[in-house]
Design a protein around this motif. Structure first.
Motif, PDB file in Angstrom:
ATOM      1  N   ARG A   1       0.867  -1.187   0.000  1.00  0.00           N
ATOM      2  CA  ARG A   1       0.000   0.000   0.000  1.00  0.00           C
ATOM      3  C   ARG A   1       0.903   1.238   0.000  1.00  0.00           C
TER       4      ARG A   1
ATOM      5  N   ALA B   1       1.364   5.228  -0.962  1.00  0.00           N
ATOM      6  CA  ALA B   1       0.660   6.480  -1.206  1.00  0.00           C
ATOM      7  C   ALA B   1       1.462   7.339  -2.175  1.00  0.00           C
TER       8      ALA B   1
ATOM      9  N   ASP C   1      -5.993   1.750  -4.536  1.00  0.00           N
ATOM     10  CA  ASP C   1      -6.971   2.496  -3.746  1.00  0.00           C
ATOM     11  C   ASP C   1      -6.863   3.981  -4.104  1.00  0.00           C
TER      12      ASP C   1
ATOM     13  N   ASP D   1      -7.870   6.436  -2.610  1.00  0.00           N
ATOM     14  CA  ASP D   1      -7.594   7.227  -1.415  1.00  0.00           C
ATOM     15  C   ASP D   1      -6.099   7.326  -1.122  1.00  0.00           C
ATOM     16  N   LEU D   2      -5.300   6.519  -1.829  1.00  0.00           N
ATOM     17  CA  LEU D   2      -3.852   6.557  -1.626  1.00  0.00           C
ATOM     18  C   LEU D   2      -3.182   7.678  -2.416  1.00  0.00           C
TER      19      LEU D   2
ATOM     20  N   THR E   1      -3.118  11.744  -3.344  1.00  0.00           N
ATOM     21  CA  THR E   1      -3.572  13.105  -3.069  1.00  0.00           C
ATOM     22  C   THR E   1      -2.746  14.061  -3.915  1.00  0.00           C
TER      23      THR E   1
ATOM     24  N   LEU F   1      -3.720  12.768   3.910  1.00  0.00           N
ATOM     25  CA  LEU F   1      -3.749  11.302   3.888  1.00  0.00           C
ATOM     26  C   LEU F   1      -3.836  10.736   5.300  1.00  0.00           C
TER      27      LEU F   1
ATOM     28  N   THR G   1      -6.198   6.846   6.040  1.00  0.00           N
ATOM     29  CA  THR G   1      -5.781   5.917   4.981  1.00  0.00           C
ATOM     30  C   THR G   1      -4.561   5.119   5.440  1.00  0.00           C
ATOM     31  N   GLU G   2      -4.588   3.814   5.228  1.00  0.00           N
ATOM     32  CA  GLU G   2      -3.468   2.965   5.633  1.00  0.00           C
ATOM     33  C   GLU G   2      -2.462   2.837   4.495  1.00  0.00           C
TER      34      GLU G   2
END
Length: 339
Positions: free
Chosen positions: A182, A184, A214, A216-217, A219, A236, A241-242
């Motif tokens: 995961r 970002a 994802d 959401d990862l 921005t 974030l 968000t993980e």
């Protein structure tokens, strides 16, 4: 005592004034016998002669200057690029006039109009946005231009850009090889060609490597700055968000992430790894030193200078684009995820 003239230099060197003029001009020095050119330059130095670029421009209809348009003079990315440009322009008898736009379209237009009023023979532009009406207009008007580091869509002019897609792949693959799934992305501005290219490449590599896709990862920041990077990472984190690693749109954005690490007592790389992009000076002095993608800044500038000189010599030649390879520099900001 009056300043020495070109005729004084020619008489002292025992040559015709036209020969002295060619010998003292880097762009035409090759037309003169090497020994004669050295003699003329030595005499000119002894007499304290200084060429008059304005008078030369009136005779040749050339100013011997080019405009260098930068979006942010405080960004450490640009000084080595300018140095590379100058290393190519100076031996050819050209000097650069540098202007700063602060990423402001209105200021950019004013600065470029000012450069054109100074009769610059071409522009090296590093401010390209995805849609750039001013560049399109200048291209239609026949202004000789080279785009450096960025390239707008729909403007067919010579360009020299880093291979951003390859650089992003190296950064994300490095994190994936460490075990991060995961990752970002604190992306650069969506209105710049560089921000769009790197964000698109990030999504592609994540998908190709089978990592978490994802939305959401990701921005997006509103500028290529340390402050914008810090604000992006805060968003974030505050959203819950993980993720275990961050790919930053550039090194300044990564520096903003470092600010948040200190602010929120986050250990890097134990809790979060981060990779930057550009390899600005002094990144090895950070704690921890920043892993990043190295761009050959000096080479980019030199290639931009060569492309511009080629276009000045033959404005009708087809636009040529150069894509430079990038490399991963692994330092202390990346490690396997703690869990």
């Amino acid at each position: 005592m009056p300043a020495p003239t070109l005729r004084d230099v020619a008489e002292a060197a025992g040559v015709h004034a036209a020969t002295a003029s060619r010998a003292l001009n880097p762009a035409t020095r090759g037309l003169v016998n090497a020994d004669t050119a050295r003699r003329v330059m030595k005499v000119a130095e002894q007499l304290g002669y200084r060429p008059n670029p304005i008078a030369r421009g009136l005779k040749t209809a050339k100013s011997g200057t080019v405009g260098i348009v930068l979006p942010d003079l405080t960004n450490p990315l640009f000084p080595p690029i300018v140095r590379g440009i100058e290393e190519v322009l100076e031996p050819a008898g050209y000097s650069g006039l540098i202007v700063n736009t602060d990423n402001d379209p209105g200021r950019e237009q004013w600065q470029i109009e000012h450069l054109r009023s100074r009769q610059v023979e071409g522009l090296i532009v590093a401010t390209a946005r995805v849609e750039h009406p001013l560049m399109e207009q200048l291209h239609r008007e026949g202004v000789v231009m080279v785009m450096v580091n960025r390239r707008p869509e729909g403007v067919d002019v010579p360009s020299i850009t880093p291979d951003d897609a390859s650089g992003v792949e190296q950064a994300v693959r490095h994190l994936a090889d460490l075990g991060h799934t995961r990752i970002a992305h604190v992306a650069g501005p969506a209105n710049t060609s560089t921000g769009v290219t790197r964000a698109r490449a990030f999504r592609t590599v994540v998908r190709d490597l089978g990592l978490a896709e994802d939305p959401d990862l990701i921005t997006t920041t509103d500028s290529w700055s340390e402050e914008a990077g810090a604000e992006g990472l805060r968003r974030l984190l505050d959203a819950g968000t993980e993720f275990s690693a961050i790919f930053a749109g550039n090194d300044l954005i990564a520096l903003g992430c470092y600010d948040v690490f200190r602010e929120r007592d986050i250990a890097c790389p134990t809790e979060l790894s981060v990779v930057g992009f550009n390899d600005m000076p002094f990144l090895d002095k950070l704690r921890p030193p920043l892993t990043t993608i190295a761009i050959p800044h000096l080479q980019i500038g030199a290639e931009a200078g060569r492309l511009l000189l080629d276009s000045i010599a033959d404005p009708s030649r087809p636009a040529r684009s150069v894509l430079l390879p990038l490399s991963l520099v692994v330092r202390g900001s990346t490690a396997p995820p703690a869990h």
